[in-house]
Design an enzyme around this catalytic site. Structure first.
Site, PDB file in Angstrom:
ATOM      1  N   ASN A 120      -3.107  -4.178  -3.112  1.00 20.80           N
ATOM      2  CA  ASN A 120      -3.171  -5.230  -2.101  1.00 20.80           C
ATOM      3  C   ASN A 120      -1.804  -5.878  -1.934  1.00 20.80           C
ATOM      4  O   ASN A 120      -1.009  -5.403  -1.154  1.00 20.80           O
ATOM      5  CB  ASN A 120      -4.252  -6.269  -2.387  1.00 20.80           C
ATOM      6  CG  ASN A 120      -4.595  -7.044  -1.118  1.00 20.80           C
ATOM      7  OD1 ASN A 120      -4.512  -6.506  -0.018  1.00 20.80           O
ATOM      8  ND2 ASN A 120      -4.972  -8.296  -1.247  1.00 20.80           N
ATOM      9  N   ASP A 138      -9.046  -9.654   0.056  1.00 19.43           N
ATOM     10  CA  ASP A 138      -9.521  -8.936   1.243  1.00 19.43           C
ATOM     11  C   ASP A 138     -10.955  -9.300   1.617  1.00 19.43           C
ATOM     12  O   ASP A 138     -11.453  -8.878   2.665  1.00 19.43           O
ATOM     13  CB  ASP A 138      -9.410  -7.422   1.036  1.00 19.43           C
ATOM     14  CG  ASP A 138      -8.049  -6.896   1.446  1.00 19.43           C
ATOM     15  OD1 ASP A 138      -7.226  -7.681   1.944  1.00 19.43           O
ATOM     16  OD2 ASP A 138      -7.795  -5.696   1.256  1.00 19.43           O
ATOM     17  N   THR A 179       0.839  -1.198   0.000  1.00 14.59           N
ATOM     18  CA  THR A 179       0.000   0.000   0.000  1.00 14.59           C
ATOM     19  C   THR A 179       0.873   1.245   0.000  1.00 14.59           C
ATOM     20  O   THR A 179       2.026   1.192   0.395  1.00 14.59           O
ATOM     21  CB  THR A 179      -0.902  -0.009   1.250  1.00 14.59           C
ATOM     22  OG1 THR A 179      -1.556  -1.265   1.333  1.00 14.59           O
ATOM     23  CG2 THR A 179      -1.944   1.080   1.203  1.00 14.59           C
TER      24      THR A 179
END
Length: 566
Positions: free
Chosen positions: A397, A419, A377
């Site tokens: 991600n 996620d 990130t």
């Protein structure tokens, strides 16, 4: 190299913390009179500063930085992923923009099961891991509502960087080389991110991305339609069809980013405006601050055994609630008011023991393997001369996302589908347990830890916060706020200070190596904590504004970021 970096930032912290300054004493951070930009890449920071100097506002600079990072930070900066944006405008408006990816229309709750068993690699690499990208729609939407400059203007620096190239740093070359085997599996990834002569990338190599420059140029000329339809859409859908992916023309056409109202928490006289769900950071930070409210943190002393124990126990409880209750608010009813009520969080701490750890099994369930942080990130913070502030966290991600680069378009696609709850009770790539509230459904947004935050006091911006680093984003953002608001650190001290992290499952207290003294570690172990050293916890890029209006920018010494301003 990692040990050198850790030792360096801890040396800086030990050197500076001895003076115990007030928040206004910010001599160790770069300060600017008018505006400041803090990002993970020097070129992106310079792009943002230049846009501000050309008359753009913080939103113009934000869009320019986002597209620049898509060129200069391909492992995390992106147009093939998504993210969150927190804005504070000079008129006092606070808004949150959700440009998180969505599950494709053909996605299903059991899509990562084979013969009834969860297959982790399906949600982590390859085309089935890809959610519908949201960055381009989000940037265009933010610019149209709050920007001053044309899209073509703010995108020109990124197009130039892609067309003419830039020299790789040592860390960038190393990151590309370390992912070479994964790149070889996909034609586009191999074409763009491996050297044509078969050699390894070296520091100083010129990295040119001509196809990406053309993709960016289509966006600059046509806006949203330059990505979600036309040539770029053809290339994305073609990549999906070639490898058996799910994203269709309809998915791209229907994607929309969403304006949301931020969640506001209060602590020590400050108001924290935080990205709401599907960000989990807002409710988690709100809960932690509520649980900490009855305690005098300063009296406990920074990173003492009692302080680490207390904050860890609040993290444990907040992350347990995260797993059970949180998801996309457009699909589930989140008991938001209850989770953020003082009475609820007071009850959550009823079984807290000042001298012993609470087992996570008493709070939740699950058998989880060891946690490993990813640094995929990226976060950046911007404040302009008029007091407009923007905090953005964006992601693919995993490192380089799905490892699938769109052949002909020159950019990586995310692996955000990991996620979601691929299987209840099974950890994702960050070791996080997910609940049914976060199950896969078509057009649903996956839960996130990204927590862009803007902190005000008496209506004026005082801090712009956020971090990179998976679930450690939440704790890094929390630490930085407490370090400045409670312990009086300046932003550079706050960023350099050693951090610790607990996410309920696995039942481990992670701490930065050398960041907690041996006797403190012994005390924590006697309390019942299982302590585990780890590499840097999060990478935060922070802005602090003092009472005189001076703007102090602080990149995290754990990374390669810079602050630029004027």
């Amino acid at each position: 190299m990692k040990n050198i970096v850790r030792s360096f930032f801890l040396f800086i912290f030990v050197l500076t913390i001895q003076v115990q300054p007030t928040a206004a004493q910010t001599g160790s951070s770069k300060s600017y009179k008018n505006a400041v930009v803090v990002t993970a890449d020097e070129r992106a920071s310079q792009v943002g500063r230049n846009i501000l100097q050309q008359g753009g506002n913080a939103v113009d600079a934000t869009v320019a930085v986002q597209f620049a990072l898509a060129v200069t930070l391909p492992r995390a900066g992106n147009i093939g992923g998504g993210g969150f944006m927190m804005l504070h405008m000079q008129d006092g408006t606070n808004r949150a923009l959700d440009f998180r990816e969505k599950a494709p229309l053909k996605a299903s709750e059991n899509m990562y099961l084979r013969n009834g068993k969860y297959v982790p690699k399906l949600s982590r690499q390859g085309v089935l891991a890809v959610g519908v990208p949201g960055v381009v729609d989000g940037m265009v939407k933010a610019l149209e509502r709050y920007g001053r400059l044309p899209l073509e203007t703010v995108m020109q620096p990124a197009i130039k960087l892609a067309r003419e190239g830039y020299k790789l740093s040592w860390s960038q070359a190393n990151d590309l080389n370390n992912s070479a085997d994964a790149f070889k599996r996909y034609q586009g990834s191999q074409r763009y991110f491996l050297k044509s002569d078969g050699n390894r990338w070296q520091e100083g190599d010129l990295f040119i991305q001509k196809d990406l420059a053309q993709t960016l140029n289509r966006i600059a000329n046509r806006g949203r339609d330059g990505f979600y339809s036309g040539r770029t859409a053809d290339l994305i859908v073609g990549e999906m069809q070639k490898h058996g992916g799910l994203i269709s023309y309809e998915d791209l056409e229907k994607y929309n980013s969403v304006w949301r109202d931020p969640i506001t928490a209060s602590y020590a006289g400050y108001s924290l405006n935080i990205m709401p769900p599907p960000s989990s950071g807002s409710i988690a930070i709100h809960q932690i601050l509520d649980m900490l409210r009855p305690y005098d943190l300063k009296k406990l002393e920074f990173n003492s055994a009692d302080y680490v124990h207390l904050v860890t126990e609040t993290m444990r409880r907040a992350f347990a609630d995260r797993a059970y209750f949180l998801g996309d608010p457009d699909f589930i009813d989140i008991p938001q008011k209850k989770l953020m009520s003082k009475n609820y969080n007071k009850k959550r701490m009823q079984n807290f023991q000042p001298t012993s750890a609470t087992s996570s099994n008493e709070i939740g369930h699950g058998d989880i393997p060891s946690f490993k942080e990813s640094t995929e990130t990226t976060h950046f913070s911007i404040v302009d001369k008029n007091g407009n502030a923007v905090s953005v966290t964006t992601t693919l991600n995993g490192n380089y996302g799905s490892k699938v680069a769109v052949n002909g378009a020159g950019f990586f696609l995310n692996n955000e589908m990991d996620d979601f709850t691929a299987e209840p009770g099974e950890p994702n790539m960050f070791g996080l347990i997910q609940g049914k509230a976060n199950a896969v459904k078509p057009e649903k947004r996956m839960l996130s830890s990204m927590s862009p935050t803007i902190v005000t006091k008496n209506g004026k911006v005082r801090m712009v916060l956020g971090a990179a680093g998976g679930p450690m984003i939440i704790t890094a953002t929390l630490h930085n706020f407490l370090n400045m608001a409670v312990f009086g650190m300046d932003p550079q001290q706050a960023n350099s200070a050693p951090r610790f992290h607990h996410q309920w499952k696995p039942d481990k207290l992670f701490y930065e190596e050398f960041g907690i003294s041996p006797d403190t570690r012994q005390k924590l172990q006697k309390m019942g904590h299982t302590i585990t050293p780890t590499d840097g916890i999060g990478r935060a890029h922070t802005i602090f504004i003092d009472e005189d209006g001076r703007k102090f920018g602080s990149p995290d010494p754990r990374g390669d970021g810079t602050a630029e301003g004027y």
